[in-house]
Design an enzyme around this catalytic site. Structure first.
Site, mmCIF file in Angstrom:
data_model
loop_
_atom_site.group_PDB
_atom_site.id
_atom_site.type_symbol
_atom_site.label_atom_id
_atom_site.label_comp_id
_atom_site.label_asym_id
_atom_site.label_seq_id
_atom_site.Cartn_x
_atom_site.Cartn_y
_atom_site.Cartn_z
ATOM 1 N N GLU A 216 0.675 -0.993 -0.138
ATOM 2 C CA GLU A 216 0.079 0.197 0.033
ATOM 3 C C GLU A 216 0.908 1.355 -0.056
ATOM 4 O O GLU A 216 0.436 2.377 -0.515
ATOM 5 C CB GLU A 216 -0.777 -0.158 1.167
ATOM 6 N N GLU B 298 -3.840 -9.437 3.828
ATOM 7 C CA GLU B 298 -4.680 -9.098 4.984
ATOM 8 C C GLU B 298 -5.619 -10.053 5.565
ATOM 9 O O GLU B 298 -6.009 -10.326 6.790
ATOM 10 C CB GLU B 298 -4.805 -7.771 5.031
HETATM 11 N N1 COA Z 1 5.420 -7.515 11.123
HETATM 12 C C1 COA Z 1 6.354 -7.586 11.989
HETATM 13 N N2 COA Z 1 7.410 -8.555 11.756
HETATM 14 C C2 COA Z 1 7.510 -9.158 10.706
HETATM 15 C C3 COA Z 1 6.861 -8.996 9.540
HETATM 16 C C4 COA Z 1 5.676 -8.207 9.817
HETATM 17 N N3 COA Z 1 4.895 -7.675 9.036
HETATM 18 N N4 COA Z 1 7.276 -9.450 8.509
HETATM 19 C C5 COA Z 1 8.390 -10.102 8.922
HETATM 20 N N5 COA Z 1 8.557 -10.001 10.338
HETATM 21 C C6 COA Z 1 9.754 -10.318 11.247
HETATM 22 C C7 COA Z 1 9.602 -11.781 11.899
HETATM 23 O O1 COA Z 1 8.528 -12.002 12.771
HETATM 24 C C8 COA Z 1 10.946 -12.218 11.850
HETATM 25 O O2 COA Z 1 11.341 -11.745 13.257
HETATM 26 P P1 COA Z 1 12.393 -12.379 14.244
HETATM 27 O O3 COA Z 1 13.528 -12.748 13.437
HETATM 28 O O4 COA Z 1 12.540 -11.541 15.497
HETATM 29 O O5 COA Z 1 11.646 -13.778 14.304
HETATM 30 C C9 COA Z 1 11.912 -11.440 11.014
HETATM 31 O O6 COA Z 1 11.021 -10.526 10.522
HETATM 32 C C10 COA Z 1 12.093 -12.121 9.563
HETATM 33 O O7 COA Z 1 10.981 -12.729 9.117
HETATM 34 P P2 COA Z 1 10.885 -14.179 8.335
HETATM 35 O O8 COA Z 1 9.446 -14.572 8.052
HETATM 36 O O9 COA Z 1 11.891 -15.322 9.000
HETATM 37 O O10 COA Z 1 11.539 -13.752 7.071
HETATM 38 P P3 COA Z 1 11.349 -14.471 5.530
HETATM 39 O O11 COA Z 1 12.487 -13.774 4.776
HETATM 40 O O12 COA Z 1 11.391 -16.036 5.760
HETATM 41 O O13 COA Z 1 9.925 -14.169 5.213
HETATM 42 C C11 COA Z 1 8.240 -12.580 4.603
HETATM 43 C C12 COA Z 1 9.606 -12.758 4.703
HETATM 44 C C13 COA Z 1 7.831 -11.090 4.159
HETATM 45 C C14 COA Z 1 7.582 -13.570 3.385
HETATM 46 C C15 COA Z 1 7.657 -13.083 5.943
HETATM 47 O O14 COA Z 1 7.934 -12.547 6.810
HETATM 48 C C16 COA Z 1 6.049 -12.536 5.907
HETATM 49 O O15 COA Z 1 5.110 -13.381 5.365
HETATM 50 N N6 COA Z 1 5.739 -11.448 6.474
HETATM 51 C C17 COA Z 1 4.384 -10.902 6.877
HETATM 52 C C18 COA Z 1 3.714 -10.582 5.733
HETATM 53 C C19 COA Z 1 2.151 -10.087 5.855
HETATM 54 O O16 COA Z 1 1.381 -10.906 6.188
HETATM 55 N N7 COA Z 1 2.069 -8.698 5.718
HETATM 56 C C20 COA Z 1 0.729 -8.224 5.917
HETATM 57 C C21 COA Z 1 0.846 -7.456 7.261
HETATM 58 S S1 COA Z 1 -0.617 -6.641 7.472
#
Ligand code: COA
Length: 247
Positions: free
Chosen positions: A110, A130
């Site tokens: 966004e 979301e």
């Molecule tokens: N909010 C808070 N923390 C987040 C985050 C988010 N949106 N996205 C990633 N993080 C944090 C993870 O909790 C992790 O923290 P930690 O190391 O303290 O455990 C760190 O960032 C790394 O994330 P990880 O998932 O291990 O990285 P990845 O490279 O394997 O995957 C993503 C990256 C972006 C695919 C995955 O983190 C993800 O799906 N994030 C959420 C996406 C989402 O649903 N966004 C919509 C939010 S409204």
């Protein structure tokens, strides 16, 4: 800028490059980042310049910070924390370019939708998951995205969780161009150079009039052009054109 924690701000006379910088959290947008983006906006409203927004470590932004989001209440939802900062960014006087590489999810997507231009990389992954977290995409995906890509694709993204690759985003014109990750920022700068070659005031008025609601046209054009017709820069640029032709 003092004590900036979540952003890296690089200044030039005609542009700011703002790098989202919470790589440990995949650039999740937390309240601190929102506050720091407001401070950037305040500067650009006072001193209009092009804004290039980019990510770090191969990630644009993984969305709103879920650790904060989980504890937010109805009162927080009504404060529209992300929607407000994204609309402020969208309304900046000069164009905003989002240079998006890797994940641009949820609020990260966004934020990119709020920009005037998006350039990406083949490994871009952009979308709005979301509903999988039990919330709606409330910071632009439900109205900016359909405007950008049309309702059918927007519905696939917000109702069925479709995440676009860079190639798919290019095909949908959600990004205007794709670059290899190492060339992305140079690509954004090349676009900024093309914008910066023009009269900044004419550019600002063009952006403002484009955003005006239908009822304000053509009065908005008339008023903007009235100012520009009297501007020394218009005279200088037109004289330069005519004198070049005379030579
Ligand atoms: N909010 C808070 N923390 C987040 C985050 C988010 N949106 N996205 C990633 N993080 C944090 C993870 O909790 C992790 O923290 P930690 O190391 O303290 O455990 C760190 O960032 C790394 O994330 P990880 O998932 O291990 O990285 P990845 O490279 O394997 O995957 C993503 C990256 C972006 C695919 C995955 O983190 C993800 O799906 N994030 C959420 C996406 C989402 O649903 N966004 C919509 C939010 S409204």
């Amino acid at each position: 800028m003092s004590a900036v924690e979540t952003l890296i701000v690089d200044e030039a006379t005609d542009r700011l490059v703002v790098t989202l910088n919470r790589p440990d959290k995949r650039n999740a947008i937390d309240q601190r980042m929102v506050d720091e983006l407001h401070a950037v906006c305040e500067r650009l409203e006072r001193d209009p310049r092009i804004l290039i927004l980019t990510g770090s470590d191969g990630v644009f932004a993984s969305g709103a910070d879920i650790a904060e989001l989980r504890d937010r209440t109805a009162i927080d939802a009504r404060r529209s924390i992300n929607a407000t900062i994204f609309s402020r960014i969208a309304a900046l006087p000069m164009p905003v370019i989002a240079a998006v590489d890797g994940y641009a999810l949820g609020g990260g997507a966004e934020l990119a939708y709020a920009a005037d231009f998006r350039v990406g990389t083949p490994r871009l992954r952009i979308g709005n998951p979301e509903t999988g977290l039990g919330i709606i995409a409330a910071a632009g995906a439900l109205w900016r995205l359909p405007q950008l890509v049309g309702e059918p694709l927007a519905k696939e993204m917000v109702l069925a969780g479709r995440i676009l690759t860079g190639e798919e985003a290019l095909a949908a014109r959600l990004v205007g161009d794709l670059f290899e990750p190492s060339e992305l920022l140079a690509g954004a700068h090349a676009l900024a150079d093309r914008i910066a070659a023009n009269d900044p005031l004419a550019t600002r008025f063009t952006k403002a009039v484009l955003a005006a609601p239908p009822a304000r046209h053509p009065r908005a054009e008339r008023e903007a052009q009235a100012v520009l017709f009297e501007s020394p820069e218009k005279h200088r640029r037109m004289t330069a054109f005519l004198e070049r032709r005379r030579r």
